[in-house]
Design a protein around this motif. Structure first.
Motif, PDB file in Angstrom:
ATOM      1  N   ASN A 186     -60.366 -27.863 -18.548  1.00  0.00           N
ATOM      2  CA  ASN A 186     -60.294 -29.324 -18.465  1.00  0.00           C
ATOM      3  C   ASN A 186     -61.582 -29.969 -17.986  1.00  0.00           C
ATOM      4  OD1 ASN A 186     -60.315 -28.706 -15.760  1.00  0.00           O
ATOM      5  ND2 ASN A 186     -58.255 -29.473 -15.323  1.00  0.00           N
ATOM      6  N   GLY A 187     -62.681 -29.180 -17.941  1.00  0.00           N
ATOM      7  CA  GLY A 187     -63.969 -29.747 -17.555  1.00  0.00           C
ATOM      8  C   GLY A 187     -64.086 -30.098 -16.096  1.00  0.00           C
ATOM      9  N   ASP A 188     -63.317 -29.445 -15.226  1.00  0.00           N
ATOM     10  CA  ASP A 188     -63.362 -29.721 -13.787  1.00  0.00           C
ATOM     11  C   ASP A 188     -64.743 -29.349 -13.248  1.00  0.00           C
ATOM     12  OD1 ASP A 188     -62.994 -29.978 -11.077  1.00  0.00           O
ATOM     13  OD2 ASP A 188     -61.005 -29.055 -11.076  1.00  0.00           O
ATOM     14  N   VAL A 189     -65.449 -30.322 -12.691  1.00  0.00           N
ATOM     15  CA  VAL A 189     -66.823 -30.088 -12.245  1.00  0.00           C
ATOM     16  C   VAL A 189     -66.893 -29.086 -11.101  1.00  0.00           C
ATOM     17  CG1 VAL A 189     -67.612 -32.356 -12.977  1.00  0.00           C
ATOM     18  CG2 VAL A 189     -66.721 -32.058 -10.669  1.00  0.00           C
ATOM     19  N   ALA A 217     -68.570 -36.470  -7.909  1.00  0.00           N
ATOM     20  CA  ALA A 217     -67.940 -35.343  -8.590  1.00  0.00           C
ATOM     21  C   ALA A 217     -66.425 -35.389  -8.472  1.00  0.00           C
ATOM     22  CB  ALA A 217     -68.471 -34.027  -8.022  1.00  0.00           C
ATOM     23  N   LEU A 218     -65.905 -35.836  -7.328  1.00  0.00           N
ATOM     24  CA  LEU A 218     -64.460 -35.838  -7.123  1.00  0.00           C
ATOM     25  C   LEU A 218     -63.757 -36.862  -7.996  1.00  0.00           C
ATOM     26  CD1 LEU A 218     -64.139 -35.269  -3.272  1.00  0.00           C
ATOM     27  CD2 LEU A 218     -63.727 -33.645  -5.124  1.00  0.00           C
ATOM     28  N   ARG A 219     -64.453 -37.903  -8.424  1.00  0.00           N
ATOM     29  CA  ARG A 219     -63.836 -38.817  -9.392  1.00  0.00           C
ATOM     30  C   ARG A 219     -63.491 -38.061 -10.671  1.00  0.00           C
ATOM     31  NH1 ARG A 219     -61.035 -42.341  -7.771  1.00  0.00           N
ATOM     32  NH2 ARG A 219     -61.199 -41.182  -5.841  1.00  0.00           N
ATOM     33  N   ASP A 220     -64.418 -37.217 -11.119  1.00  0.00           N
ATOM     34  CA  ASP A 220     -64.173 -36.427 -12.322  1.00  0.00           C
ATOM     35  C   ASP A 220     -63.140 -35.352 -12.048  1.00  0.00           C
ATOM     36  OD1 ASP A 220     -65.348 -36.174 -15.146  1.00  0.00           O
ATOM     37  OD2 ASP A 220     -65.360 -34.098 -14.455  1.00  0.00           O
ATOM     38  N   SER A 221     -63.129 -34.824 -10.837  1.00  0.00           N
ATOM     39  CA  SER A 221     -62.149 -33.814 -10.472  1.00  0.00           C
ATOM     40  C   SER A 221     -60.731 -34.380 -10.533  1.00  0.00           C
ATOM     41  CB  SER A 221     -62.446 -33.281  -9.068  1.00  0.00           C
ATOM     42  OG  SER A 221     -61.477 -32.357  -8.653  1.00  0.00           O
ATOM     43  N   GLN A 222     -60.550 -35.626 -10.125  1.00  0.00           N
ATOM     44  CA  GLN A 222     -59.224 -36.227 -10.194  1.00  0.00           C
ATOM     45  C   GLN A 222     -58.775 -36.412 -11.645  1.00  0.00           C
ATOM     46  OE1 GLN A 222     -58.295 -39.532  -7.718  1.00  0.00           O
ATOM     47  NE2 GLN A 222     -59.180 -38.642  -5.875  1.00  0.00           N
ATOM     48  N   ARG A 223     -59.703 -36.776 -12.506  1.00  0.00           N
ATOM     49  CA  ARG A 223     -59.355 -36.844 -13.932  1.00  0.00           C
ATOM     50  C   ARG A 223     -58.885 -35.489 -14.439  1.00  0.00           C
ATOM     51  NH1 ARG A 223     -61.349 -34.756 -18.135  1.00  0.00           N
ATOM     52  NH2 ARG A 223     -63.046 -33.900 -16.880  1.00  0.00           N
ATOM     53  N   ALA A 224     -59.568 -34.424 -13.996  1.00  0.00           N
ATOM     54  CA  ALA A 224     -59.195 -33.081 -14.413  1.00  0.00           C
ATOM     55  C   ALA A 224     -57.800 -32.706 -13.915  1.00  0.00           C
ATOM     56  CB  ALA A 224     -60.232 -32.074 -13.908  1.00  0.00           C
ATOM     57  N   GLU A 225     -57.397 -33.211 -12.759  1.00  0.00           N
ATOM     58  CA  GLU A 225     -56.054 -32.924 -12.249  1.00  0.00           C
ATOM     59  C   GLU A 225     -54.979 -33.520 -13.144  1.00  0.00           C
ATOM     60  OE1 GLU A 225     -54.972 -30.986  -9.884  1.00  0.00           O
ATOM     61  OE2 GLU A 225     -56.976 -30.400  -9.219  1.00  0.00           O
ATOM     62  N   TYR A 226     -55.202 -34.732 -13.631  1.00  0.00           N
ATOM     63  CA  TYR A 226     -54.236 -35.335 -14.553  1.00  0.00           C
ATOM     64  C   TYR A 226     -54.096 -34.480 -15.814  1.00  0.00           C
ATOM     65  CZ  TYR A 226     -53.953 -39.778 -11.964  1.00  0.00           C
ATOM     66  OH  TYR A 226     -53.722 -40.753 -11.032  1.00  0.00           O
ATOM     67  N   LEU A 227     -55.208 -33.983 -16.317  1.00  0.00           N
ATOM     68  CA  LEU A 227     -55.166 -33.138 -17.506  1.00  0.00           C
ATOM     69  C   LEU A 227     -54.448 -31.823 -17.209  1.00  0.00           C
ATOM     70  CD1 LEU A 227     -55.831 -32.401 -20.373  1.00  0.00           C
ATOM     71  CD2 LEU A 227     -58.161 -31.840 -19.666  1.00  0.00           C
ATOM     72  N   ALA A 228     -54.688 -31.245 -16.031  1.00  0.00           N
ATOM     73  CA  ALA A 228     -53.988 -30.006 -15.658  1.00  0.00           C
ATOM     74  C   ALA A 228     -52.490 -30.246 -15.552  1.00  0.00           C
ATOM     75  CB  ALA A 228     -54.551 -29.462 -14.351  1.00  0.00           C
ATOM     76  N   ASP A 229     -52.073 -31.417 -15.053  1.00  0.00           N
ATOM     77  CA  ASP A 229     -50.644 -31.747 -15.010  1.00  0.00           C
ATOM     78  C   ASP A 229     -50.062 -31.846 -16.417  1.00  0.00           C
ATOM     79  OD1 ASP A 229     -50.560 -31.827 -12.245  1.00  0.00           O
ATOM     80  OD2 ASP A 229     -50.852 -33.998 -12.125  1.00  0.00           O
ATOM     81  N   GLU A 230     -50.834 -32.406 -17.324  1.00  0.00           N
ATOM     82  CA  GLU A 230     -50.375 -32.494 -18.714  1.00  0.00           C
ATOM     83  C   GLU A 230     -50.164 -31.100 -19.295  1.00  0.00           C
ATOM     84  OE1 GLU A 230     -49.646 -34.502 -22.535  1.00  0.00           O
ATOM     85  OE2 GLU A 230     -49.468 -35.007 -20.414  1.00  0.00           O
ATOM     86  N   MET A 231     -51.046 -30.163 -18.973  1.00  0.00           N
ATOM     87  CA  MET A 231     -50.895 -28.792 -19.456  1.00  0.00           C
ATOM     88  C   MET A 231     -49.702 -28.115 -18.787  1.00  0.00           C
ATOM     89  SD  MET A 231     -54.924 -27.749 -19.670  1.00  0.00           S
ATOM     90  CE  MET A 231     -54.688 -26.336 -20.738  1.00  0.00           C
ATOM     91  N   ALA A 232     -49.419 -28.461 -17.550  1.00  0.00           N
ATOM     92  CA  ALA A 232     -48.220 -27.951 -16.890  1.00  0.00           C
ATOM     93  C   ALA A 232     -46.970 -28.421 -17.614  1.00  0.00           C
ATOM     94  CB  ALA A 232     -48.195 -28.412 -15.431  1.00  0.00           C
ATOM     95  N   ALA A 233     -46.962 -29.694 -18.040  1.00  0.00           N
ATOM     96  CA  ALA A 233     -45.809 -30.230 -18.763  1.00  0.00           C
ATOM     97  C   ALA A 233     -45.668 -29.575 -20.135  1.00  0.00           C
ATOM     98  CB  ALA A 233     -45.942 -31.749 -18.902  1.00  0.00           C
ATOM     99  N   ARG A 234     -46.783 -29.258 -20.779  1.00  0.00           N
ATOM    100  CA  ARG A 234     -46.704 -28.570 -22.068  1.00  0.00           C
ATOM    101  C   ARG A 234     -46.044 -27.205 -21.913  1.00  0.00           C
ATOM    102  NH1 ARG A 234     -52.914 -29.440 -24.154  1.00  0.00           N
ATOM    103  NH2 ARG A 234     -52.911 -31.736 -24.116  1.00  0.00           N
ATOM    104  N   ALA A 235     -46.363 -26.523 -20.850  1.00  0.00           N
ATOM    105  CA  ALA A 235     -45.820 -25.178 -20.646  1.00  0.00           C
ATOM    106  C   ALA A 235     -44.374 -25.219 -20.180  1.00  0.00           C
ATOM    107  CB  ALA A 235     -46.678 -24.417 -19.636  1.00  0.00           C
ATOM    108  N   ALA A 236     -44.070 -26.042 -19.178  1.00  0.00           N
ATOM    109  CA  ALA A 236     -42.769 -26.009 -18.516  1.00  0.00           C
ATOM    110  C   ALA A 236     -41.855 -27.161 -18.888  1.00  0.00           C
ATOM    111  CB  ALA A 236     -42.980 -26.002 -17.001  1.00  0.00           C
TER     112      ALA A 236
END
Length: 422
Positions: free
Chosen positions: A220-223, A285-304
């Motif tokens: 997800n491009g997490d910096v 950097a943490l602004r971009d990190s928070q964006r990456a968290e939303y994307l990781a949550d989306e991938m969690a929803a895809r799986a579960a």
């Protein structure tokens, strides 16, 4: 725990409060973003700075949510914050290389002996001290090999395949109520760490969500996990520590005392400037990190599925109470199957309070230095989007088989939790 107060001046509904926090309206969210000094730990030590940085962070959180909620959550490479961090990393690394090169040149540029040799050695030593660090595997982790836990590795493989994430090189467990991924070394070896108190407390689909979320950070491009951005996140902080003044010298004459005071003043000034630059880069950097968290949550929803992902978020949000339930189960000699059952009953009992806890997290977890968005916004992001069905299912029977593979580790962690003070 939850109290109701006067009418909201915006919509007329009764305001609410948790743990004596500043009241807000649960319907229109009036006053939710208010800075509550009494309910927050100080970050800078000055109330007016803490208030200003909180308000900035709250505004950035809302803006980021508004930008992302109606867009596809797909990795698009480095965002602006990531690019700035990468550029800073390249410049810092180049500066250290130049420093070392000049130091080497000074060693051989003039006939020996000469003062330039001392300066050259000092510059080389400074370059070594400031060199980029790329992390290493924590020696205290319990690494779980594929031979030791074939079922767990098979599940990690299955979930990674379902969300399109690369497999971790190392799977490990520890005793924290947490889970995380990281990349270490120049080769960026991928590491997945499951905290057993959290892993044991999650039911089947929430476990799938966790396995979908954490490896999602590899794509997800997490910096925080990229080789090109690591120097910016560590070098200036290390330099600030290096220049931090030590203890004052004792004894000596007035000249020595003045020299010591001037040296400490210069050292403190350089250290603070470096630390300020470090904070600026980290916040960017943490602004971009928070964006990456939303994307990781989306991938969690895809799986579960969306339900599994939101349940995982609620379990983490309710973490203190969940950990207390797990601790009580451990004191009764119970294993993770009982943990899950007890935690499930606890979350069911708290169902009426959870919406308010999610809202309260939007205030409580807002900070310029937060690597994650507040759980309330993360939950809201998932439920605002199209509902997803699970791609991977974990039955209770299979969950118990996974627990059996980690039985030795669960027993150790259970003993620690049983003896821990509340």
């Amino acid at each position: 725990m939850i109290s109701r107060g006067s009418a909201c001046p915006r919509c007329g509904q009764a305001t609410v409060s948790i743990r004596e926090a500043v009241p807000w309206c649960a319907v229109c969210e009036w006053n939710l973003d208010t800075f509550d000094r009494a309910g927050r730990a100080s970050e800078f030590g000055w109330a007016w700075i803490d208030r200003g940085t909180y308000r900035l962070a709250a505004r950035l959180n809302r803006q980021q949510y508004a930008v992302l909620v109606d867009r596809p959550l797909e990795s698009s490479g480095l965002g602006l914050a990531g690019v700035l961090t990468a550029v800073a990393s390249i410049l810092l690394t180049a500066g250290v290389v130049v420093l070392a090169a000049i130091g080497v040149w000074l060693l051989f540029a003039f006939p020996f002996p000469n003062v330039a040799v001392v300066l050259g050695v000092a510059m080389i030593g400074l370059a070594v001290a400031l060199r980029p660090r790329f992390g290493r595997l924590d020696p205290d982790l319990d690494v779980v090999s594929r031979e030791q836990a074939p079922g767990l590795h098979a599940l990690v493989d299955e979930v990674a395949g379902a969300v399109g994430a690369p497999l971790p090189h190392v799977v490990a467990v520890d005793d924290s109520f947490n889970a995380y991924t990281t990349s270490v070394g120049l080769r960026r070896r991928r590491v997945l760490v499951l905290g057993l108190p959290l892993w044991g407390a999650l039911d089947g689909q929430a476990r799938i969500a966790l396995l979908g979320h954490e490896p999602g950070h590899f794509v997800n491009g997490d910096v925080r996990r990229l080789l090109v951005t690591q120097p910016a996140l560590t070098m200036l902080g290390n330099a600030a520590d290096l220049f931090r003044p030590g203890h004052s010298s004792v004894g000596g004459g007035i000249i020595e005392m003045i020299g010591d005071a001037l040296g400490r003043m210069l050292s403190w000034t350089v250290s603070r400037l470096l630390f300020g630059a470090h904070l600026l880069l980290v916040v960017t950097a943490l602004r971009d990190s928070q964006r990456a968290e939303y994307l990781a949550d989306e991938m969690a929803a895809r799986a579960a599925g969306t339900a599994g992902a939101t349940q995982m978020l609620d379990t983490v949000l309710h973490g203190d109470a969940v950990l207390q339930v797990v601790r009580q189960s451990c004191r009764g000699g119970a294993g993770p199957a009982t943990w899950r059952a007890d935690v499930g009953r606890s979350l069911t009992a708290a169902a009426d309070r959870l919406p308010l806890l999610r809202q309260f997290s939007i205030r409580e977890r807002t900070s310029l230095f937060a690597s994650h968005p507040p759980q309330g916004l993360r939950h809201r992001m998932l439920t605002a989007r199209a509902r997803q069905d699970s791609r991977v299912t974990l039955t209770e029977t299979r969950a118990e088989q996974l627990d059996a593979e980690l039985a030795r580790h669960f027993e150790r962690v259970g003993r620690q939790l049983a003896w821990a003070t509340d």
